[in-house]
Design a protein around this motif. Structure first.
Motif, short mmCIF file in Angstrom:
data_model
loop_
_atom_site.label_atom_id
_atom_site.label_comp_id
_atom_site.label_asym_id
_atom_site.label_seq_id
_atom_site.Cartn_x
_atom_site.Cartn_y
_atom_site.Cartn_z
N TRP A 1 0.84 -1.21 0.00
CA TRP A 1 0.00 0.00 0.00
C TRP A 1 0.87 1.25 0.00
O TRP A 1 0.58 2.20 -0.73
CB TRP A 1 -0.94 -0.02 1.22
CG TRP A 1 -1.68 1.25 1.41
CD1 TRP A 1 -2.79 1.67 0.71
CD2 TRP A 1 -1.38 2.28 2.34
NE1 TRP A 1 -3.17 2.91 1.16
CE2 TRP A 1 -2.33 3.30 2.15
CE3 TRP A 1 -0.38 2.46 3.30
CZ2 TRP A 1 -2.33 4.47 2.91
CZ3 TRP A 1 -0.39 3.61 4.07
CH2 TRP A 1 -1.35 4.60 3.85
N ILE A 2 1.92 1.27 0.80
CA ILE A 2 2.84 2.42 0.82
C ILE A 2 3.40 2.65 -0.59
O ILE A 2 3.40 3.78 -1.09
CB ILE A 2 4.00 2.23 1.83
CG1 ILE A 2 3.46 2.24 3.27
CG2 ILE A 2 5.05 3.31 1.65
CD1 ILE A 2 4.50 1.87 4.32
N ALA A 3 3.85 1.59 -1.23
CA ALA A 3 4.42 1.70 -2.58
C ALA A 3 3.38 2.21 -3.58
O ALA A 3 3.67 3.05 -4.42
CB ALA A 3 4.98 0.36 -3.02
N THR A 4 2.16 1.72 -3.47
CA THR A 4 1.09 2.13 -4.39
C THR A 4 0.71 3.59 -4.22
O THR A 4 0.42 4.29 -5.19
CB THR A 4 -0.16 1.23 -4.17
OG1 THR A 4 0.21 -0.12 -4.41
CG2 THR A 4 -1.30 1.63 -5.08
N GLU A 5 0.72 4.08 -2.99
CA GLU A 5 0.24 5.44 -2.71
C GLU A 5 1.29 6.52 -2.86
O GLU A 5 0.99 7.70 -2.69
CB GLU A 5 -0.35 5.49 -1.28
CG GLU A 5 -1.61 4.69 -1.12
CD GLU A 5 -2.73 5.10 -2.08
OE1 GLU A 5 -2.89 6.31 -2.31
OE2 GLU A 5 -3.41 4.23 -2.59
#
Length: 105
Positions: free
Chosen positions: A98-102
């Motif tokens: 999620w961190i990478a996606t956001e």
């Protein structure tokens, strides 16, 4: 994507909120936690100082770090703000994804 926990301290709530909002809006961070005030004791220009500060816990990636650091420096009133990046070596895979996606990178 290598994830980071970036730490900084702000002199007041307005600065903390402005930095947190900008980092998330610009996708340099997936999330910023604004913590309660802490008392910092440090040496600055040869004197021992004490200040009340607002810590930020910033979740980001290595690919976003340079822009994230520049964004903090542009908004931070300190001559030399604390900006420390720690690698996140373990974590819930879905959260790290999620961190990478956001983030922008």
């Amino acid at each position: 994507m290598e994830t980071l926990l970036v730490l900084t301290n702000c002199p007041d709530e307005a600065t903390a909120n402005a930095i947190a909002l900008a980092l998330v809006e610009e996708k340099f961070a997936a999330c910023v936690n604004i913590l309660p005030r802490v008392q910092s004791v440090y040496r600055w220009q040869g004197a021992v100082e004490s200040a009340s500060e607002i810590p930020l816990l910033i979740k980001s990636t290595v690919g976003c770090y340079a822009e994230l650091e520049a964004a903090i420096r542009a908004r931070h009133p300190y001559d030399v703000p604390e900006i420390i990046a720690l690698p996140i070596t373990q974590g819930l895979p879905a959260y790290l994804n999620w961190i990478a996606t956001e983030t922008a990178a």
